[in-house]
Each structure stands twice: as structure tokens, then as C-alpha cells.
Design a protein around this motif. Structure first.
Motif, PDB file in Angstrom:
ATOM      1  N   UNK A  61       0.837  -1.201   0.000  1.00 33.98           N
ATOM      2  CA  UNK A  61       0.000   0.000   0.000  1.00 33.98           C
ATOM      3  C   UNK A  61       0.878   1.261   0.000  1.00 33.98           C
ATOM      4  N   UNK A  62       1.905   1.233   0.806  1.00 34.70           N
ATOM      5  CA  UNK A  62       2.823   2.378   0.886  1.00 34.70           C
ATOM      6  C   UNK A  62       3.547   2.586  -0.451  1.00 34.70           C
ATOM      7  N   UNK A  63       3.978   1.502  -1.077  1.00 36.34           N
ATOM      8  CA  UNK A  63       4.666   1.602  -2.363  1.00 36.34           C
ATOM      9  C   UNK A  63       3.723   2.076  -3.467  1.00 36.34           C
ATOM     10  N   UNK A  64       2.438   1.743  -3.331  1.00 36.54           N
ATOM     11  CA  UNK A  64       1.451   2.238  -4.290  1.00 36.54           C
ATOM     12  C   UNK A  64       1.306   3.759  -4.153  1.00 36.54           C
ATOM     13  N   UNK A  65       1.289   4.267  -2.910  1.00 27.16           N
ATOM     14  CA  UNK A  65       1.223   5.705  -2.690  1.00 27.16           C
ATOM     15  C   UNK A  65       2.450   6.409  -3.255  1.00 27.16           C
ATOM     16  N   UNK A  66       3.582   5.704  -3.266  1.00 26.53           N
ATOM     17  CA  UNK A  66       4.825   6.280  -3.780  1.00 26.53           C
ATOM     18  C   UNK A  66       5.002   6.036  -5.275  1.00 26.53           C
ATOM     19  N   UNK A  67       3.991   5.460  -5.910  1.00 28.63           N
ATOM     20  CA  UNK A  67       3.966   5.255  -7.355  1.00 28.63           C
ATOM     21  C   UNK A  67       5.037   4.295  -7.852  1.00 28.63           C
ATOM     22  N   UNK A  68       5.402   3.355  -7.016  1.00 32.68           N
ATOM     23  CA  UNK A  68       6.278   2.273  -7.453  1.00 32.68           C
ATOM     24  C   UNK A  68       5.478   1.014  -7.757  1.00 32.68           C
ATOM     25  N   UNK A  69       4.275   0.959  -7.237  1.00 28.23           N
ATOM     26  CA  UNK A  69       3.366  -0.159  -7.476  1.00 28.23           C
ATOM     27  C   UNK A  69       2.041   0.393  -7.986  1.00 28.23           C
ATOM     28  N   UNK A  70       1.505  -0.246  -9.027  1.00 27.92           N
ATOM     29  CA  UNK A  70       0.190   0.130  -9.564  1.00 27.92           C
ATOM     30  C   UNK A  70      -0.830  -0.923  -9.141  1.00 27.92           C
ATOM     31  N   UNK A  71      -1.990  -0.475  -8.667  1.00 29.95           N
ATOM     32  CA  UNK A  71      -3.051  -1.381  -8.205  1.00 29.95           C
ATOM     33  C   UNK A  71      -4.221  -1.284  -9.173  1.00 29.95           C
ATOM     34  N   UNK A  72      -4.651  -2.442  -9.679  1.00 33.34           N
ATOM     35  CA  UNK A  72      -5.772  -2.490 -10.616  1.00 33.34           C
ATOM     36  C   UNK A  72      -6.885  -3.345 -10.015  1.00 33.34           C
TER      37      UNK A  72
END
Length: 227
Positions: free
Chosen positions: A64-75
Motif C-alpha cells: 500500500x505504501x509503495x502504491x502511494x509512492x507510485x512504485x506499485x500500480x493497483x488495478x
């Protein structure tokens, strides 16, 4: 994702990994930045849990934290994957770094403590060690230098902000390994930067850092346009 037993977790920056979620965050970020999880790679929580030897809840919090930092994309309904990189990302990144990195260098020159200066001196000596000119060494020493400068600002908000941007820049640099000849000259620019900080020359340190960020952008743009 290949399974080769439990991954040895990378050592986090000082004070960064206090909980299991923090440890998972540092480890997964390391996998992304070093391209062990390359751009566009699918991310599977069970695989990461097994690979890191950390429970599912800390791994989920880290993602979740990495998604906020735009290193992970959640679909939704499709899962997660590592974000991709293109020239537009580089331009946006360098527009911000060209402002913040010189300010950090200026503040470091003005605020560095004796302990900070001792670390900077040691990094300068390590940088000039001609016996270790490999690309991996150069990237590691660049990482250590930038983070030492961020700490020497003694401004936690600025340090945390620059850490975020540097992580993205580092991933782009890893993509360029073997495809640019600019790496060694770019890192050696830090000799003048460290000298300026050691002398307390804030304006000089800011000027060298600004030029360094711009030269990084030029070199990485050439690589990304070739992709």
C-alpha cells in the motif's frame, strides 16, 4: 517471480525499518529499484511473503505504501504490478530534483556537524578509490553520498521528500546500466560537491548539485528514448 528460498533483507537506511511492515517496505522497494522486480512485473503477495519470510499483513501494508509512492500500480480485480518508466516520468522527476537537491546541498554545507563531515570525508575517499570502478559500486556510492547530504540538512521533511524522488531516479539509473557511458563521470562530479560542503560553501555546493541533476536528466533521456 523466481523462488530461491528466503531473501536476505537489505540493510535499511538508519532508522527506517523499525517494524515488520517497514522491513517489508524496504525489501520490496529494493527489489523494484534493483529491477529484480522490473517495470510491468506482476506482484503476488503470496510469493513476496514466502520470499521475504515476512507475514502477509506487513507485506500488504508495504505494498500500500509503495502504491502511494507510485512504485506499485493497483488495478481492481486485476491485481498489482510494478509501475513502468518513461521520458515524461524523468522530466517531472528532474524538474523537482533540480530545485530541491541544490537546496539540500546548500543546507548541508551550512549545517553539517563534525560527524556529518567525517562521513562526507570518508565517502570522498571511497569515491576516489580507483580499484572499485564498477557500475554497481558507482551507483552504491552515489546513493550513499546523496543520503549523507540529505541527513546533513537536519531537516527531516526535506530528507524524506528527497528520499522519495531519489528512489525513483535510482530505478531509472538501474535501467540505464550498460547503456550509458556517463555513469563514472556523473558520480565523480560529487568530488567537487563534497569539497564545497566540507568548506561550508553553500552556494558552490548548490551550483554543483544543480549541474549534476541536469546532466543526469540528459544522460537518462537518451537511454529512455532508445528503449
Amino acid at each position: 517471480m523466481a523462488r530461491a528460498g528466503i531473501l536476505r533483507l537489505p540493510a535499511p537506511p538508519p532508522g527506517e525499518a523499525a517494524t515488520l511492515a517497514d522491513q517489508a517496505y524496504v525489501a520490496i522497494r529494493h527489489l523494484i529499484v534493483t529491477l529484480e522486480l522490473p517495470p510491468g512485473a506482476p506482484i503476488r503477495e503470496p510469493d513476496l511473503t514466502e520470499q521475504l519470510g515476512i507475514g502477509r499483513t506487513p507485506v500488504r501494508e508495504a505494498l500500500r505504501r509503495l502504491a502511494l509512492e507510485r512504485l506499485v500500480a493497483v488495478y481492481p480485480r486485476r491485481g498489482m504490478e510494478v509501475t513502468t518508466v518513461d521520458v515524461r516520468d524523468l522530466t517531472r522527476l528532474c524538474e523537482v530534483r533540480a530545485v530541491l537537491e541544490p537546496e539540500a546541498a546548500r543546507l548541508a554545507a551550512e549545517r553539517a556537524t563534525r560527524a556529518d563531515l567525517d562521513e562526507i570525508s570518508a565517502l570522498r575517499e571511497e569515491l576516489l578509490d580507483r580499484r572499485r570502478p564498477t557500475d554497481r559500486f558507482l551507483i552504491e556510492i552515489d546513493e550513499h553520498i546523496h543520503r549523507a547530504i540529505y541527513r546533513a540538512t537536519h531537516n527531516q521533511l526535506l530528507e524524506e521528500t528527497l528520499e522519495w524522488y531519489y528512489t525513483h531516479a535510482l530505478r531509472i539509473w538501474m535501467l540505464a546500466l550498460g547503456r550509458t557511458r556517463e555513469l563514472q563521470s556523473a558520480v565523480l562530479e560529487h568530488v567537487g560537491l563534497l569539497d564545497a560542503i566540507a568548506r561550508g560553501n553553500g552556494a558552490g555546493a548548490a551550483e554543483v548539485m544543480h549541474a549534476h541533476v541536469l546532466s543526469f536528466e540528459d544522460a537518462m533521456r537518451d537511454v529512455l528514448l532508445e528503449s
